[in-house]
Design an enzyme around this catalytic site. Sequence first.
Site, PDB file in Angstrom:
ATOM      1  N   TYR A   1       0.971  -1.056   0.458  1.00  0.00           N
ATOM      2  CA  TYR A   1      -0.241  -0.004  -0.131  1.00  0.00           C
ATOM      3  C   TYR A   1       0.982   1.609   0.035  1.00  0.00           C
ATOM      4  O   TYR A   1       1.680   1.107   0.578  1.00  0.00           O
ATOM      5  CB  TYR A   1      -1.022   0.423   0.864  1.00  0.00           C
ATOM      6  CG  TYR A   1      -1.346   1.616   1.223  1.00  0.00           C
ATOM      7  CD1 TYR A   1      -2.824   1.183   0.866  1.00  0.00           C
ATOM      8  CD2 TYR A   1      -1.213   2.426   1.945  1.00  0.00           C
ATOM      9  CE1 TYR A   1      -3.465   2.415   0.595  1.00  0.00           C
ATOM     10  CE2 TYR A   1      -1.530   3.676   2.205  1.00  0.00           C
ATOM     11  CZ  TYR A   1      -3.161   3.836   1.051  1.00  0.00           C
ATOM     12  OH  TYR A   1      -4.357   4.659   1.551  1.00  0.00           O
TER      13      TYR A   1
ATOM     14  N   GLU B   1      -3.904   7.166  -4.097  1.00  0.00           N
ATOM     15  CA  GLU B   1      -3.824   6.367  -3.161  1.00  0.00           C
ATOM     16  C   GLU B   1      -3.534   5.191  -4.068  1.00  0.00           C
ATOM     17  O   GLU B   1      -3.462   5.322  -5.280  1.00  0.00           O
ATOM     18  CB  GLU B   1      -5.092   5.865  -2.743  1.00  0.00           C
ATOM     19  CG  GLU B   1      -4.762   4.486  -1.718  1.00  0.00           C
ATOM     20  CD  GLU B   1      -6.086   5.067  -1.384  1.00  0.00           C
ATOM     21  OE1 GLU B   1      -6.233   4.229  -0.140  1.00  0.00           O
ATOM     22  OE2 GLU B   1      -6.898   4.168  -1.812  1.00  0.00           O
TER      23      GLU B   1
END
Length: 387
Positions: free
Chosen positions: A109, A198
């Site tokens: 992530y 993101e």
Amino acid sequence: MNIHEYQAKEILKEFGAPVSKGIVIFNLDELKKKISQLKSKEYVLKAQIHAGGRGKAGGVKLIKNLPDLINESKKMMGKILVTHQTGPEGKQVKRLYIEEASNISKEFYLSCLVDRETSKIAFISSTEGGMDIEKVAQETPDKIITNKIDLNESGPSNDEIEKIISVFRLSEKQKKTAYKLIKSLYEIIISKDASLIEINPLILTKSNELICLDAKMNFDDNAIFRRPEIYELRDLNEEDPTEIEASKYDLAYIKLNGSIGCMVNGAGLAMATMDIIKLHGKEPANFLDVGGGASKEKVAAAFKLILSDKNVKGILINIFGGIMRCDVLAQGVVDAAKEINLKVPLVVRLAGTNFKEGKAILDKSNLKILSASDLNDAAKKIVEAIK
């Protein structure tokens, strides 16, 4: 303002970030024409909606061959996807993104966002890619690393980048790609007025390549006027029709799920108004800030927006006149109420510039308007009125 995954990946590619090759289709006839651009024998088919959780809702599929891709595309195009972010009504799929499949070895992530509290750019990295980062933060917060970077022309230093990617434990060759990616994200944030980027997941393939497998970008609405290339990416199908209408009048409007419509001038006062409605046992139907210098026409438009929501059982108007004159607001409310034949209870609290003149306009209107002496009194009266 949000954009689709395929649009975010185009921007990443423009700034030198590693992304899989893909195509977007707006109708099924385009598929056979465009699919030759991809060299892979396996594909990933992705619904393009502005919401997370697409995979769990059937909006992301790994496809083994072209006939299956055509068949699954037919099923997905036009489908209503319901995820934890869409609400029960879901969103209709009107665009599909097809990309070459990747052999995944690890999932990470990575995100980059504006940290308004410290006036810095924050990078968040974790080994728990592909999962809801909120869940990771709640259950295993030690697996998330946050690094904050000072704003500067050269971007993050090598030492700062090393801290950001340290959790991934990459080889020296992979680090070169990671360094370039971090610098790309920083550059996009600054040069495009993005508020959030993101990458979830950022993957390491079995051939040891780093690839941005999914991408999400948000942009600062207040800066869109100077980023026409970003504004062109806006998809009105993904936005609430009332919020689109509000933007035409420069109104700050967000639809909520309650029964009491709110019209307020000033974001802080609007938040206080919503809080006091909840304190008295009901829920606000919207956030609506008409701003400091609203015209009569703007106020009328705001009033109509509130009433376009079928859930609204009553309206609370809370105005503190500074730049905004109470008599201008009152006239706008009266005009709009008469035009649409107001049938729900209306409570108005006025204070500040020309509030006596405003109250006189309301009193002479022959409309059933309840006046309130202060905010607490106003909340009590509207809650009682809708009962």
